[in-house]
Design a protein around this motif. Structure first.
Motif, PDB file in Angstrom:
ATOM      1  N   ALA A 255       4.498  -3.793  -8.278  1.00  0.00           N
ATOM      2  CA  ALA A 255       3.039  -3.683  -8.267  1.00  0.00           C
ATOM      3  C   ALA A 255       2.611  -2.383  -8.927  1.00  0.00           C
ATOM      4  O   ALA A 255       3.327  -1.384  -8.916  1.00  0.00           O
ATOM      5  CB  ALA A 255       2.520  -3.733  -6.831  1.00  0.00           C
ATOM      6  N   ALA A 256       1.438  -2.410  -9.519  1.00  0.00           N
ATOM      7  CA  ALA A 256       0.898  -1.204 -10.149  1.00  0.00           C
ATOM      8  C   ALA A 256       0.744  -0.101  -9.099  1.00  0.00           C
ATOM      9  O   ALA A 256       0.407  -0.378  -7.946  1.00  0.00           O
ATOM     10  CB  ALA A 256      -0.444  -1.511 -10.797  1.00  0.00           C
ATOM     11  N   PRO A 257       0.988   1.149  -9.461  1.00  0.00           N
ATOM     12  CA  PRO A 257       0.883   2.247  -8.488  1.00  0.00           C
ATOM     13  C   PRO A 257      -0.566   2.525  -8.098  1.00  0.00           C
ATOM     14  O   PRO A 257      -1.495   2.183  -8.827  1.00  0.00           O
ATOM     15  CB  PRO A 257       1.478   3.439  -9.259  1.00  0.00           C
ATOM     16  N   GLY A 258      -0.725   3.124  -6.927  1.00  0.00           N
ATOM     17  CA  GLY A 258      -2.047   3.562  -6.489  1.00  0.00           C
ATOM     18  C   GLY A 258      -2.913   2.492  -5.871  1.00  0.00           C
ATOM     19  O   GLY A 258      -4.119   2.691  -5.693  1.00  0.00           O
ATOM     20  N   LEU A 259      -2.334   1.340  -5.514  1.00  0.00           N
ATOM     21  CA  LEU A 259      -3.126   0.264  -4.908  1.00  0.00           C
ATOM     22  C   LEU A 259      -3.092   0.372  -3.390  1.00  0.00           C
ATOM     23  O   LEU A 259      -2.084   0.773  -2.806  1.00  0.00           O
ATOM     24  CB  LEU A 259      -2.586  -1.098  -5.334  1.00  0.00           C
ATOM     25  N   GLU A 260      -4.192  -0.006  -2.753  1.00  0.00           N
ATOM     26  CA  GLU A 260      -4.259   0.076  -1.288  1.00  0.00           C
ATOM     27  C   GLU A 260      -3.401  -1.002  -0.629  1.00  0.00           C
ATOM     28  O   GLU A 260      -2.805  -0.778   0.421  1.00  0.00           O
ATOM     29  CB  GLU A 260      -5.714  -0.070  -0.826  1.00  0.00           C
ATOM     30  N   PHE A 261      -3.326  -2.176  -1.268  1.00  0.00           N
ATOM     31  CA  PHE A 261      -2.618  -3.306  -0.678  1.00  0.00           C
ATOM     32  C   PHE A 261      -1.362  -3.637  -1.492  1.00  0.00           C
ATOM     33  O   PHE A 261      -1.264  -3.298  -2.666  1.00  0.00           O
ATOM     34  CB  PHE A 261      -3.535  -4.532  -0.629  1.00  0.00           C
ATOM     35  N   PRO A 262      -0.396  -4.319  -0.874  1.00  0.00           N
ATOM     36  CA  PRO A 262       0.806  -4.738  -1.616  1.00  0.00           C
ATOM     37  C   PRO A 262       0.447  -5.720  -2.728  1.00  0.00           C
ATOM     38  O   PRO A 262      -0.683  -6.208  -2.809  1.00  0.00           O
ATOM     39  CB  PRO A 262       1.677  -5.412  -0.539  1.00  0.00           C
ATOM     40  N   ARG A 263       1.443  -6.020  -3.551  1.00  0.00           N
ATOM     41  CA  ARG A 263       1.229  -6.981  -4.627  1.00  0.00           C
ATOM     42  C   ARG A 263       0.717  -8.308  -4.049  1.00  0.00           C
ATOM     43  O   ARG A 263       1.291  -8.829  -3.094  1.00  0.00           O
ATOM     44  CB  ARG A 263       2.540  -7.228  -5.377  1.00  0.00           C
ATOM     45  N   SER A 298     -19.111  -3.967 -10.083  1.00  0.00           N
ATOM     46  CA  SER A 298     -18.463  -4.794 -11.113  1.00  0.00           C
ATOM     47  C   SER A 298     -17.207  -4.124 -11.655  1.00  0.00           C
ATOM     48  O   SER A 298     -16.200  -4.795 -11.922  1.00  0.00           O
ATOM     49  CB  SER A 298     -19.440  -5.091 -12.253  1.00  0.00           C
ATOM     50  N   SER A 299     -17.229  -2.794 -11.779  1.00  0.00           N
ATOM     51  CA  SER A 299     -16.029  -2.087 -12.257  1.00  0.00           C
ATOM     52  C   SER A 299     -14.917  -2.129 -11.206  1.00  0.00           C
ATOM     53  O   SER A 299     -13.733  -2.248 -11.537  1.00  0.00           O
ATOM     54  CB  SER A 299     -16.374  -0.641 -12.627  1.00  0.00           C
ATOM     55  N   GLN A 300     -15.295  -2.052  -9.918  1.00  0.00           N
ATOM     56  CA  GLN A 300     -14.302  -2.169  -8.849  1.00  0.00           C
ATOM     57  C   GLN A 300     -13.700  -3.572  -8.816  1.00  0.00           C
ATOM     58  O   GLN A 300     -12.486  -3.737  -8.643  1.00  0.00           O
ATOM     59  CB  GLN A 300     -14.954  -1.845  -7.499  1.00  0.00           C
ATOM     60  N   LEU A 301     -14.554  -4.576  -8.995  1.00  0.00           N
ATOM     61  CA  LEU A 301     -14.080  -5.961  -8.998  1.00  0.00           C
ATOM     62  C   LEU A 301     -13.140  -6.205 -10.178  1.00  0.00           C
ATOM     63  O   LEU A 301     -12.105  -6.874 -10.028  1.00  0.00           O
ATOM     64  CB  LEU A 301     -15.269  -6.920  -9.060  1.00  0.00           C
ATOM     65  N   LEU A 302     -13.474  -5.648 -11.331  1.00  0.00           N
ATOM     66  CA  LEU A 302     -12.609  -5.815 -12.504  1.00  0.00           C
ATOM     67  C   LEU A 302     -11.229  -5.223 -12.238  1.00  0.00           C
ATOM     68  O   LEU A 302     -10.206  -5.825 -12.581  1.00  0.00           O
ATOM     69  CB  LEU A 302     -13.251  -5.153 -13.720  1.00  0.00           C
ATOM     70  N   HIS A 303     -11.178  -4.072 -11.586  1.00  0.00           N
ATOM     71  CA  HIS A 303      -9.897  -3.449 -11.245  1.00  0.00           C
ATOM     72  C   HIS A 303      -9.083  -4.357 -10.320  1.00  0.00           C
ATOM     73  O   HIS A 303      -7.876  -4.559 -10.526  1.00  0.00           O
ATOM     74  CB  HIS A 303     -10.149  -2.091 -10.581  1.00  0.00           C
ATOM     75  N   THR A 304      -9.747  -4.925  -9.310  1.00  0.00           N
ATOM     76  CA  THR A 304      -9.066  -5.830  -8.379  1.00  0.00           C
ATOM     77  C   THR A 304      -8.520  -7.059  -9.107  1.00  0.00           C
ATOM     78  O   THR A 304      -7.379  -7.488  -8.869  1.00  0.00           O
ATOM     79  CB  THR A 304     -10.030  -6.269  -7.263  1.00  0.00           C
ATOM     80  N   LEU A 305      -9.332  -7.616  -9.987  1.00  0.00           N
ATOM     81  CA  LEU A 305      -8.898  -8.802 -10.737  1.00  0.00           C
ATOM     82  C   LEU A 305      -7.727  -8.484 -11.666  1.00  0.00           C
ATOM     83  O   LEU A 305      -6.804  -9.289 -11.821  1.00  0.00           O
ATOM     84  CB  LEU A 305     -10.071  -9.365 -11.549  1.00  0.00           C
ATOM     85  N   LEU A 321     -11.361  -4.841 -22.893  1.00  0.00           N
ATOM     86  CA  LEU A 321     -11.414  -3.496 -23.484  1.00  0.00           C
ATOM     87  C   LEU A 321     -12.825  -3.144 -23.941  1.00  0.00           C
ATOM     88  O   LEU A 321     -13.278  -2.004 -23.764  1.00  0.00           O
ATOM     89  CB  LEU A 321     -10.431  -3.399 -24.654  1.00  0.00           C
ATOM     90  N   ASN A 322     -13.530  -4.108 -24.509  1.00  0.00           N
ATOM     91  CA  ASN A 322     -14.907  -3.836 -24.936  1.00  0.00           C
ATOM     92  C   ASN A 322     -15.773  -3.424 -23.753  1.00  0.00           C
ATOM     93  O   ASN A 322     -16.613  -2.521 -23.857  1.00  0.00           O
ATOM     94  CB  ASN A 322     -15.504  -5.081 -25.609  1.00  0.00           C
ATOM     95  N   GLY A 323     -15.571  -4.081 -22.604  1.00  0.00           N
ATOM     96  CA  GLY A 323     -16.305  -3.708 -21.405  1.00  0.00           C
ATOM     97  C   GLY A 323     -15.912  -2.323 -20.907  1.00  0.00           C
ATOM     98  O   GLY A 323     -16.768  -1.538 -20.477  1.00  0.00           O
ATOM     99  N   LEU A 324     -14.612  -2.010 -20.987  1.00  0.00           N
ATOM    100  CA  LEU A 324     -14.141  -0.697 -20.528  1.00  0.00           C
ATOM    101  C   LEU A 324     -14.628   0.420 -21.436  1.00  0.00           C
ATOM    102  O   LEU A 324     -14.900   1.534 -20.965  1.00  0.00           O
ATOM    103  CB  LEU A 324     -12.612  -0.696 -20.437  1.00  0.00           C
ATOM    104  N   CYS A 342      -8.785   0.807 -14.269  1.00  0.00           N
ATOM    105  CA  CYS A 342      -8.558  -0.485 -14.944  1.00  0.00           C
ATOM    106  C   CYS A 342      -7.627  -0.310 -16.139  1.00  0.00           C
ATOM    107  O   CYS A 342      -6.704  -1.110 -16.352  1.00  0.00           O
ATOM    108  CB  CYS A 342      -9.887  -1.073 -15.411  1.00  0.00           C
ATOM    109  N   SER A 343      -7.855   0.762 -16.899  1.00  0.00           N
ATOM    110  CA  SER A 343      -7.028   1.030 -18.078  1.00  0.00           C
ATOM    111  C   SER A 343      -5.585   1.309 -17.685  1.00  0.00           C
ATOM    112  O   SER A 343      -4.649   0.881 -18.368  1.00  0.00           O
ATOM    113  CB  SER A 343      -7.598   2.232 -18.850  1.00  0.00           C
ATOM    114  N   GLU A 344      -5.408   1.997 -16.561  1.00  0.00           N
ATOM    115  CA  GLU A 344      -4.052   2.296 -16.088  1.00  0.00           C
ATOM    116  C   GLU A 344      -3.315   1.011 -15.696  1.00  0.00           C
ATOM    117  O   GLU A 344      -2.111   0.883 -15.941  1.00  0.00           O
ATOM    118  CB  GLU A 344      -4.124   3.258 -14.902  1.00  0.00           C
TER     119      GLU A 344
END
Length: 364
Positions: A255-263, A298-305, A321-324, A342-344
């Protein structure tokens, strides 16, 4: 009973109050109140179900709706022939000026839906409009009651009102009162688990639940995560043949690092993969919205997705990327921080040769 029902329209308020109270006591005491429903319901409609509510007293309107709730509890399936009368009353009382009448009407609507689900779907859409109208009430307890009632009426009735309810539900995801946001998690979670037509509404309901996984309160975040895992597990069970190879032979992915929940589990990841292309346009629109809260959510939701999509985000990488790019230029620090996160995630899952050829020209 007939003489008491005639007193329901007495000009003296105290007489009407005593009559309603006596009928309520009688209903609770007799062995079968069903035989009196043809007498009670028309009188209740005349007092509460007309375009201009006839009963002027707030307290008596509350007593009458409470009487109806008790009748639903006592008669259960035998209320089916009187569904139209009940709906005619509830359409009025759900938007009653008195908050207590609204709350009791919400409870009555839920109990009615649960008591006669086989016929309730025929009239359920008639209650969605008054419920949505009261969903923005200034009292948080009224908003909670309306959310619960909306959840039950849609679950036991028609799912069509979800389309018109989405804007109001999205507002409740940002409600200032935690109990309202928590109730929304319960309602959306129940729909995603139990709604008969839930597959048709995945792309509309999943963003609401995943948005709650970034709530400011840990209890709400963990409740949303727990329900989302149950949704994923149920999806796996219902689509076991289609997912068997992925479940049995796919190598574990870090799983990507820095997430609150497991994969996220496989069912959750597949659900996001299959709905993301329908969800993304709304996110890209909201990420440049004029309201700060919409841009943050919306930026938080994009990260979750994105951490659900993992390397599958390459299918929509250019649009993401255009949105970011636009989010990184936001004047609100939180939006910029989320865009960086999101970029990370993209950098963690996507090969550099894929994103470099898209990002570097934009940077230059």
């Amino acid at each position: 009973v007939k003489p008491l029902l005639r007193v329901f329209s007495d000009p003296v308020e105290k007489c009407r109050e005593l009559a309603v109270g006596l009928v309520a006591d009688y209903a609770a005491a007799v062995e079968d109140i069903t035989v009196f429903l043809p007498l009670i319901l028309p009188v209740a409609v005349s007092r509460l179900g007309t375009p201009d509510i006839t009963e002027p007293s707030e307290e008596l309107r509350l007593m009458l709706v409470t009487l109806l709730t008790s009748l639903v509890e006592l008669c259960r399936g035998k209320m089916a022939p009187y569904l139209s009368d009940m709906v005619a009353i509830l359409q009025r009382t759900l938007v009653d000026p008195y908050p207590e009448v609204k709350k009791e009407s919400c409870a009555c609507s839920s109990k009615l839906a649960e008591a006669i689900p086989a016929v309730f779907h025929q009239q359920s859409e008639s209650l969605s409009k008054p419920l949505l109208q009261s969903l923005a009430h200034q009292h948080s307890r009224v908003r909670v009651a309306c959310l619960k009632a909306l959840g039950t009426t849609i679950r036991f009735g028609s799912a069509t009102p979800i389309d018109s309810a989405l804007p109001a539900l999205a507002q409740r995801a940002c409600d200032s009162t935690p109990s309202v946001r928590s109730c929304l998690v319960d309602v959306v979670g129940e729909w995603l688990l139990d709604l008969p037509d839930r597959y048709s509404y995945h792309h509309k309901l999943i963003p609401l639940l995943l948005t709650s996984m970034t709530d400011e309160l840990p209890e709400i975040r963990h409740k949303a995560h727990s329900l989302w895992e149950k949704v994923g597990a149920k999806y796996e069970g219902e689509n076991e043949d289609d997912l068997k190879d992925q479940m049995d032979f796919t190598k574990p992915v870090e799983a990507a690092p820095g997430l609150e929940f497991p994969r996220p589990r496989l069912g959750c990841r597949v659900l996001v993969c299959r709905t993301f292309s329908k969800i993304l346009p709304a996110i890209l629109k909201d990420i440049v919205d004029w309201t700060v809260n919409s841009r943050i959510k919306s930026s938080q939701l994009l990260h979750t997705l994105l951490y659900h999509l993992e390397d599958h985000c390459t299918h929509n990488i250019q649009a993401i990327l255009n949105g970011l790019y636009r989010a990184c230029q936001d004047e609100e620090t939180t939006v910029v921080e989320q865009a960086v996160k999101c970029s990370e995630v993209i950098g963690f899952y996507v090969a550099p040769e894929v994103w470099c050829r898209l990002v570097l020209p934009a940077v230059r």
